[in-house]
Design a protein around this motif. Structure first.
Motif, mmCIF file in Angstrom:
data_model
loop_
_atom_site.group_PDB
_atom_site.id
_atom_site.type_symbol
_atom_site.label_atom_id
_atom_site.label_comp_id
_atom_site.label_asym_id
_atom_site.label_seq_id
_atom_site.Cartn_x
_atom_site.Cartn_y
_atom_site.Cartn_z
ATOM 1 N N GLN A 1 0.838 -1.203 0.000
ATOM 2 C CA GLN A 1 0.000 0.000 0.000
ATOM 3 C C GLN A 1 0.875 1.256 0.000
ATOM 4 N N LYS A 2 1.928 1.243 0.816
ATOM 5 C CA LYS A 2 2.791 2.421 0.903
ATOM 6 C C LYS A 2 3.571 2.653 -0.393
ATOM 7 N N GLU A 3 3.807 1.579 -1.135
ATOM 8 C CA GLU A 3 4.481 1.717 -2.428
ATOM 9 C C GLU A 3 3.512 2.138 -3.539
ATOM 10 N N GLY A 4 2.227 2.300 -3.174
ATOM 11 C CA GLY A 4 1.260 2.791 -4.148
ATOM 12 C C GLY A 4 0.428 1.714 -4.832
ATOM 13 N N TRP A 5 0.586 0.460 -4.402
ATOM 14 C CA TRP A 5 -0.232 -0.605 -4.976
ATOM 15 C C TRP A 5 -1.685 -0.409 -4.540
ATOM 16 N N SER A 6 -2.615 -0.814 -5.379
ATOM 17 C CA SER A 6 -4.007 -0.852 -4.987
ATOM 18 C C SER A 6 -4.224 -2.069 -4.090
ATOM 19 N N TYR A 7 -5.185 -1.959 -3.196
ATOM 20 C CA TYR A 7 -5.456 -3.011 -2.202
ATOM 21 C C TYR A 7 -6.870 -3.510 -2.394
ATOM 22 N N ILE A 8 -6.999 -4.826 -2.498
ATOM 23 C CA ILE A 8 -8.317 -5.459 -2.599
ATOM 24 C C ILE A 8 -8.444 -6.491 -1.488
ATOM 25 N N SER A 9 -9.492 -6.351 -0.703
ATOM 26 C CA SER A 9 -9.788 -7.349 0.316
ATOM 27 C C SER A 9 -10.557 -8.494 -0.357
ATOM 28 N N GLY A 10 -10.001 -9.700 -0.320
ATOM 29 C CA GLY A 10 -10.576 -10.835 -1.070
ATOM 30 C C GLY A 10 -11.844 -11.381 -0.431
#
Lengths: 146, 146, 146
Positions: A137-146
């Motif tokens: 997340q801190k590197e800018g990736w999008s986060y999806i809760s599965g």
């Protein structure tokens, strides 16, 4: 002298207006245009495990397989998706073969007394699943809760 | 005069190259190197409540207890983890004693006609659980769905 | 000359200290002060569908209806909340009437052989639910897993 002023002024004004652009593309991934997505699996529900594997497949179809980097992180109740007796063993193998990172949380493995020998072959390992998700997340990736 | 120019130029160039650093670390917490994580509990499943409390413990072990700030926000179906009859009462008390923020959503409490007297002692309260999670995300905290 | 220096210096210093402010508000929505929130529904549990619709209502009450933009994205097991036989049909209609975006994932519809005729009227459609959520995150919207 005037030129020097103009040069300095350009730098200043450039700096001011460039800032939002930097802010909108903080991660190297975002800057290169490649999508980066980290998917969390932490539920005991097998149908949700299957759905999260679908997610990876859908994202590769959506963006094109060379335009997206995907990591699935299994932790807590989700660790079962990566155990040797996983009902998703074949799909996990396919997912990994497609270049998706599939990682088991070693904190969870410790809590559940699981060794690497208890896990599916070819998966990756991260020291801590939450740590990996937070890092991404801190590197800018999008986060999806599965 | 030359010195003044050099000083100004240094400021300008410093500003230009500093900008991406700011962009990558927008929150005061990130700037100070402290990890900040907000965890949402909104499910009725007690095993997921337990897992979310594990998460806080894991994060403290991972980063070191002085290097991470954690907030657990309970809302909707998750509010039960903070009610007086919570099966997790002891673990919630331990979590709070460890310096983790544990907050009940007062919108949910209103919907369920819960008073502070119905809740575990020592917990915190937020006007709206979603509002708190959104605020933290905007401040640069990492978000974990429990 | 001194004035020009003072002006340049003000620009420089302004630029330096303004940068973090830009960084904290990278999206146009954030810059305008409007909250923007995308809510994912991907569970088969009807009580969670109801909860996610509550979320939209709560957010409108919290921020004021003109100060928040909300999108609900239904995908995977969550698609049922938007099918013609949805137990939440009335609430979905109300939610849409209140100006909340309610979108069905067309990848999911394809997998489940659903046509628009099988879905509730007035909902929106997105090519891919995950793609929409990722796009919104990158635009600076807050993300809530329903």
């Amino acid at each position: 002298m005037k030129r020097l002023f103009a040069f300095l002024a350009a730098l200043v004004v450039g700096g001011l207006f460039a800032a939002p652009a930097f802010a909108q593309a903080p991660s190297p991934g975002a800057a290169s245009g490649k999508e980066r997505v980290v998917i969390q699996i932490s539920t005991p529900e097998q149908r949700i495990w299957a759905q999260s594997l679908n997610y990876a497949e859908n994202l590769r179809a959506l963006y094109g397989k060379d335009n997206v980097e995907i990591e699935i992180v299994a932790l807590g109740f989700g660790i079962g998706v990566l155990k040797l007796d996983s009902p998703m063993a074949t799909r996990v193998a396919e997912t990994i073969k497609n270049g998706v990172g599939v990682h088991a949380c070693q904190v969870t493995m410790g809590r559940q007394k699981l060794e690497k020998a208890d896990m599916l072959p070819d998966i990756g390992y991260v020291q801590a699943g939450l740590g990996q998700i937070i890092k991404r997340q801190k590197e800018g990736w999008s986060y999806i809760s599965g």
